[in-house]
Design a protein around this motif. Structure first.
Motif, short mmCIF file in Angstrom:
data_model
loop_
_atom_site.label_atom_id
_atom_site.label_comp_id
_atom_site.label_asym_id
_atom_site.label_seq_id
_atom_site.Cartn_x
_atom_site.Cartn_y
_atom_site.Cartn_z
N THR A 226 -130.45 -6.52 9.52
CA THR A 226 -131.75 -6.27 10.41
C THR A 226 -130.84 -7.34 11.50
O THR A 226 -131.09 -7.43 12.87
CB THR A 226 -132.97 -6.19 10.29
OG1 THR A 226 -133.10 -5.89 9.51
CG2 THR A 226 -133.57 -6.00 11.78
N GLU B 264 -127.96 -6.29 12.29
CA GLU B 264 -127.81 -5.24 14.00
C GLU B 264 -128.29 -5.52 15.30
O GLU B 264 -127.96 -5.97 16.50
CB GLU B 264 -129.30 -4.78 13.77
CG GLU B 264 -128.25 -2.91 12.87
CD GLU B 264 -129.15 -1.85 12.25
OE1 GLU B 264 -129.60 -1.89 11.28
OE2 GLU B 264 -130.35 -2.05 13.30
N LYS C 124 -134.07 1.02 18.91
CA LYS C 124 -134.09 -0.76 18.76
C LYS C 124 -134.62 -1.34 19.59
O LYS C 124 -134.93 -2.46 19.70
CB LYS C 124 -132.52 -1.14 18.11
CG LYS C 124 -131.89 -0.48 17.85
CD LYS C 124 -130.63 -1.44 17.49
CE LYS C 124 -128.98 -0.69 16.63
NZ LYS C 124 -127.74 -0.47 17.29
#
Lengths: 342, 344
Positions: free
Chosen positions: A230, A233, A284
């Motif tokens: 995560t 990302e 996101k």
């Protein structure tokens, strides 16, 4: 190919399988290392023992440390041990479980080296040739003690002038090799019996606690991996926005200075992201407020110092706010014909 | 879920061949180990027998135990043996079947070692060189001239060509040939005996309690698959739990920072529009959680899996009150379950 890929994915999906694979690989490397190593006993009185024992014990230590290094879970374990309790209490049992599984896997390669060295015998012969009792062998009857010591020190070296083709040398060498092999097999037998008993008798002691610890140690490992993913990302998203923001502001600056040749008279480009990013960036969106270095640092230090509690329904935030209308359908009992529902 | 199922079908259909493969590899490893092992007889009267007995017996024991340790079913057998009966009775026949099948597979590598050792002959030669009949094979007239320890010391060196000094009494080659011949005869007899035994057991077994055997085999496979499936489900659950936990952490952080820095409308608008998307992603993860959303419940689940395994009877309507959960699920999944199990 399809089956092979699925097989591989199955092994990767469980961190235990990956660790077992690494452990086996390290054991194979140890075997190869031992067979390609050129053993060279110094055949001098005081150096023999040093060389022989050094070679028997130093590489295993190095291999043990390698085994710890190669295992990701050792770092995860230390982190879990050292972190502040925060909102999630710490369970020493889980840390102990992780520690024992890491140690067991790290011990495999050193043990392989030690057993190979003992079964081969060269190390043992080199280390203990000077300590043999000459009275066991009749061939030393008519030699002075110092001659005997010199002779014994040269026993490991077959080609040395003093001991070449000597039946006494062969007798001593054979005796020591035999002893070395006996010790090697005894250690192997002992270890395997211990491993077998441990495996068989474990369910007799606290099986439920064991299942729980295994689950939570696997969970901690997975959580760490997912958090790293995560963060990657997020870093990618952050970098993308930063770069686009830079280009956009450069463009508007140039336009402001009248250097742009664009005569269409379009308004200043909005500083927000182009729609391409909005499309997949909206997934996101929950990361969007974390948009400065200090905030990222704050996020990462909070993750360490105060891990969230292991209770998903009780946590505040979008979960409770945005999903309240679904709360009635998410009663814990709904999906729980758990045992019969595979 | 599809991938999940395919992996399980692969494992289940190939489970027996996988175990047989491991067994074959261990047998080959055993033969390879013997040829790589440098047998070195001590050629001293008391030590010969000890060394040879050690080499004949210790490695087979090691290989047998290794065969059991490597087999994952050992811990499964121990678990099944030790668990409280709970809501599922224990069947000793199933346990016996599992033990037998594991022991049979684990015995192959030791048998290979013993056979190879006997057929090679070095071990036998080392052990029995002092028992060679000198009067028959060598110069019998010279033998009484030696005391027993002297004779023993002399004969103990037969396996070592470079130190043997008794050619005047007994030619080394003669003794070696004699002992090797006996060793090989023993080796072949051993191989014949074990093969015959295996053949008889395999052929004659269907004459006795074949029905009970089929049942035991089925339930042994079932227990194995159930355990693997449970472990896989736990891993999936842990992954989903971790994903949701991390998502919530980031969202909470996001929320705090938004409130703290008061980004105002610009922040709430994307959050509001993003809510449906995160809801869909979270919905998928939440499904995988199957309602287990906190540490205490998970611990209780794991404890009751061991202490109180569910009965082997699908289609239960009553709630699992013993575990403190309300039961009863929709009918559709149960239909799906029945289809899945019938494939077994």
């Amino acid at each position: 190919m399809e089956k092979f890929r699925m097989f591989f994915q199955h092994f990767q999906s469980s961190s235990e399988s990956v660790m077992n694979g690494v452990c086996l690989l390290l054991a194979a490397v140890t075997v190869k290392m031992y067979s390609s190593f050129d053993f060279n006993c110094p055949c001098l009185a005081r150096y023999n023992a040093l060389y022989g024992l050094g070679l028997l014990l130093t590489p295993p230590l190095a291999l043990f440390l390698c085994g710890l290094l190669a295992n990701r879970q050792s770092v995860v374990m230390v982190e879990e041990w050292c972190r502040p309790a925060g909102q999630r209490r710490k369970d020493p049992g889980v840390v102990r479980y992780m520690c024992s599984s890491v140690l067991q896997r790290a011990l495999a390669a050193p043990l392989v080296w030690i057993l190979l060295a003992l079964l081969d015998g060269k190390c043992f012969v080199c280390a203990f040739s000077s300590s043999v009792d000459p009275e066991k062998f009749l061939d030393f009857a008519n030699m002075t003690p110092s001659q005997v010591q010199l002779f014994l020190a040269k026993v490991p070296c077959k080609e040395d002038e003093l001991v070449r083709d000597s039946p006494a040398r062969k007798a001593v060498s054979r005796y020591l090799r035999c002893l070395s092999q006996a010790i090697g097999w005894s250690i192997t037998l002992l270890l395997i019996i211990v491993a077998f008993l441990a495996r068989c008798l474990r369910p007799c002691f606290d099986q439920t606690v064991f299942l729980q610890r295994r689950y939570w140690s696997n969970y901690v490992d997975l959580e760490q991996k997912l958090f790293d993913e995560t963060c990657c990302e997020h870093a990618r998203d952050f970098a993308h926005r930063c770069v686009l923001h830079f280009f956009a502001s450069m463009q508007s600056e140039m336009r402001a200075r009248g250097l742009s040749r664009d005569a269409a008279g379009r308004g200043p480009e909005p500083p927000e992201m182009p729609s391409g990013l909005d499309g997949d960036g909206s997934r996101k969106a929950h990361l969007r407020a974390v948009s400065s270095r200090e905030q990222v640092d704050f996020l990462l230090s909070t993750w360490y110092s105060s891990k969230p509690q292991l209770d998903l329904v009780a946590s505040p935030g979008l979960w409770a706010r945005g999903l309240n209308h679904r709360a009635s359908t998410v009663a814990p009992g709904t999906r729980l014909s758990q045992h019969t529902d595979v | 879920m599809d991938k999940f199922r395919m992996i399980f079908q692969f494992l289940q259909s190939n489970q027996e061949s996988f175990m047989n493969g491991i067994c074959g590899i261990m047998a080959l490893a055993s033969a390879q180990m013997y040829s790589a092992f440098d047998f070195s007889c001590p050629c001293l009267p008391g030590y010969n027998e000890a060394y040879s007995a050690g080499i004949l017996l210790a490695p087979p024991l090691v290989l047998f135990l290794l065969g059991l340790v490597v087999n994952n079913n050992v811990s499964m057998l121990a678990e099944e043996w030790k668990r409280p009966p709970g809501r599922r009775t224990k069947d000793p026949a199933v346990l016996r079947y599992m033990l037998c099948s594991m022991a049979q597979r684990a015995l192959i590598a030791p048998i290979v070692w013993v056979a190879v050792t006997l057929l090679d002959g070095k071990c036998f030669l080392c052990a029995f060189c002092t028992a060679v009949p000198v009067t028959v094979l060598g110069n019998g007239s010279l033998a009484p001239g030696l005391s027993a320890p002297e004779l023993a010391r002399l004969l103990a060196r037969v396996p070592c060509p470079d130190v043997y000094d008794g050619d005047w009494l007994l030619a080394r080659d003669v003794a070696v040939r004699y002992l090797r011949c006996i060793s090989q005869a023993l080796g072949w007899s051993f191989v014949l005996l074990t093969t015959l035994l295996a053949f008889v057991v395999r052929s004659v077994r269907p004459c006795f309690t074949q029905a009970a055997f089929l049942q035991s085999k089925y339930w042994a496979h079932y227990i194995n698959i159930e355990r693997k499936l449970f472990d896989e489900t736990c891993t999936e659950h842990a992954k989903a739990f971790a994903k949701v936990c991390i998502q919530q952490f980031f969202e909470a952080m996001n929320h705090d920072l938004e409130l703290g820095h008061a980004h105002g409308a610009a922040a709430t608008a994307p959050a509001g529009s993003a809510a449906p998307e995160t809801t869909d992603g979270a919905e998928e993860e939440r499904e995988k959680l199957r309602g287990i959303t906190d540490q205490g419940t998970m611990n209780r689940l794991l404890a009751s899996w061991h202490k109180c395994k569910p009965p082997l009877r699908l289609g239960q309507e009553e709630p699992l009150l013993g575990n403190g959960w309300a039961g009863g699920g929709p009918r559709a999944p149960r239909k799906e379950v029945a289809t899945y199990f019938s494939r077994v």
